[in-house]
Design an enzyme around this catalytic site. Structure first.
Site, short mmCIF file in Angstrom:
data_model
loop_
_atom_site.label_atom_id
_atom_site.label_comp_id
_atom_site.label_asym_id
_atom_site.label_seq_id
_atom_site.Cartn_x
_atom_site.Cartn_y
_atom_site.Cartn_z
N GLY A 196 3.39 30.81 -25.33
CA GLY A 196 4.09 30.47 -24.10
C GLY A 196 3.54 31.17 -22.87
O GLY A 196 4.16 31.16 -21.81
N SER A 247 -0.17 28.59 -27.10
CA SER A 247 -0.72 27.89 -25.94
C SER A 247 -1.79 26.85 -26.31
O SER A 247 -2.74 26.64 -25.57
CB SER A 247 -1.28 28.90 -24.92
N GLU A 279 0.01 33.04 -35.19
CA GLU A 279 0.44 32.91 -33.80
C GLU A 279 0.43 34.29 -33.15
O GLU A 279 1.41 35.05 -33.27
CB GLU A 279 1.86 32.33 -33.74
N GLU A 317 9.47 34.58 -32.40
CA GLU A 317 10.71 34.64 -31.62
C GLU A 317 11.88 35.01 -32.51
O GLU A 317 12.82 35.68 -32.06
CB GLU A 317 10.92 33.29 -30.90
N HIS A 355 8.99 32.89 -37.41
CA HIS A 355 8.39 32.73 -36.09
C HIS A 355 8.58 34.02 -35.30
O HIS A 355 9.59 34.70 -35.45
CB HIS A 355 9.05 31.55 -35.36
N GLY A 368 3.90 24.57 -29.38
CA GLY A 368 5.19 24.70 -28.71
C GLY A 368 5.26 23.81 -27.48
O GLY A 368 5.46 22.59 -27.56
N GLY A 369 5.08 24.41 -26.31
CA GLY A 369 5.25 23.71 -25.04
C GLY A 369 4.57 22.35 -24.96
O GLY A 369 5.18 21.36 -24.51
N ASN A 388 6.66 22.42 -32.64
CA ASN A 388 7.84 23.29 -32.66
C ASN A 388 8.52 23.13 -31.31
O ASN A 388 8.07 23.67 -30.31
CB ASN A 388 7.41 24.76 -32.88
N TRP A 389 9.58 22.36 -31.33
CA TRP A 389 10.27 22.07 -30.05
C TRP A 389 11.09 23.25 -29.55
O TRP A 389 11.61 23.21 -28.43
CB TRP A 389 11.20 20.86 -30.21
N LYS A 390 11.26 24.25 -30.39
CA LYS A 390 12.12 25.40 -30.05
C LYS A 390 13.50 24.87 -29.60
O LYS A 390 13.96 23.86 -30.13
CB LYS A 390 11.42 26.28 -29.00
P1 13P Z 1 3.36 27.55 -27.16
O1 13P Z 1 2.48 26.44 -27.66
O2 13P Z 1 4.37 27.11 -26.16
O3 13P Z 1 2.54 28.73 -26.69
O4 13P Z 1 4.22 28.06 -28.40
C1 13P Z 1 3.56 28.32 -29.59
C2 13P Z 1 4.56 28.50 -30.65
O5 13P Z 1 5.31 29.45 -30.64
C3 13P Z 1 4.66 27.47 -31.68
O6 13P Z 1 5.46 27.87 -32.72
#
Ligand code: 13P
Length: 245
Positions: free
Chosen positions: A169, A208, A163, A96, A94, A229-230, A9-11
């Site tokens: 994050g 994470s 999640e 977010e 998600h 994500g990251g 997930n590149w956001k």
């Molecule tokens: P991180 O891996 O950056 O914590 O993000 C997780 C996430 O929200 C994947 O959708």
């Protein structure tokens, strides 16, 4: 036997050039991996992602979609548009989106229904906040987020992503034991509502995930891969996560 799945997930990150470079580095990694791999770039990068990953086995998906099929909804993207473009996947609900865009579980369920009419595979995110966990309500919250999807049984190909909001994050990962406890709870919930299909539904962990913790997380019985994500923005780091699955 559920095949492991690792989804990036590149956001809201990346330029066209950085997206192409990252994907090109992933091509050989995904080709050699036993896990299934998918990437979810921002909408505007979907065409180039589909182009670079064509015939590579890497799936491509959106990070969100509208609950509507079409109409006067400025700025929105319909599930059918993602499918028409050639996407295979879409992330729904998600945290977010729930937090910053006021998406309720009912809205997520409406999006889920709109996705079902297309050929896309939904990755529905669930998870509790730190406060909810500290109040002992984590399972209750996750059960509520799942319950709204249960108007009809889930499909075997559907994916759930657990999640925990406090792990996204933050660098603070759920311990493998904490994650498995919730994944086991989700599996049991699915068994009660979807019968034997529950054994085929993949439940991903997100929050994470990185090279250093992926193998231990993915080694848990009910953790079928990760939503990353990251760490998915760094080719070497993400490659190590894929190889851990
Ligand atoms: P991180 O891996 O950056 O914590 O993000 C997780 C996430 O929200 C994947 O959708």
């Amino acid at each position: 036997m559920r095949q492991s799945l690792v989804v990036a997930n590149w956001k809201m990150h990346g330029s066209a050039a950085s997206a192409i470079a990252l994907l090109q580095e992933l091509l050989p990694v995904a080709a050699a991996a036993s896990a299934e791999v998918a990437v979810c770039p921002p909408f505007v990068h979907l065409p180039l992602a589909l182009q670079v990953t064509a015939d590579s086995g890497i799936g491509v998906g959106g990070q969100n979609c509208s609950e509507h099929e079409s109409g006067a909804y400025t700025g929105e993207v319909a599930a059918s548009m993602l499918a028409d473009l050639g996407c295979d996947w879409v992330i729904l609900g998600h945290s977010e989106r729930r937090q910053y865009f006021a998406e309720s579980s009912e809205l997520v369920a409406a999006k889920y229904s709109s996705v079902r009419a297309t050929g896309l595979t939904p990755i529905v995110c669930v998870g509790e906040t730190l406060q909810q966990r500290e109040q002992g309500k984590a399972q209750e919250v996750v059960a509520g987020q799942l319950q709204v999807l249960m108007d009809s049984p889930l499909s075997a190909s559907d994916v759930i992503a657990y999640e925990p909001v406090w792990a996204i994050g933050t660098g603070q990962t759920a311990s493998p034991g904490q994650a498995q406890e919730m994944h086991g709870f989700i599996r049991q919930f699915l068994r009660e509502h979807c019968g034997e299909t529950a054994e085929q539904i993949r439940i991903l962990y997100g929050g994470s995930v990185k090279a250093a913790n992926a193998a231990e997380l993915f080694g848990q019985e009910d953790i079928d891969g990760g939503l990353v994500g990251g760490a998915s923005l760094d080719a070497a780091e993400f490659a190590a996560v894929i190889n851990a699955a």
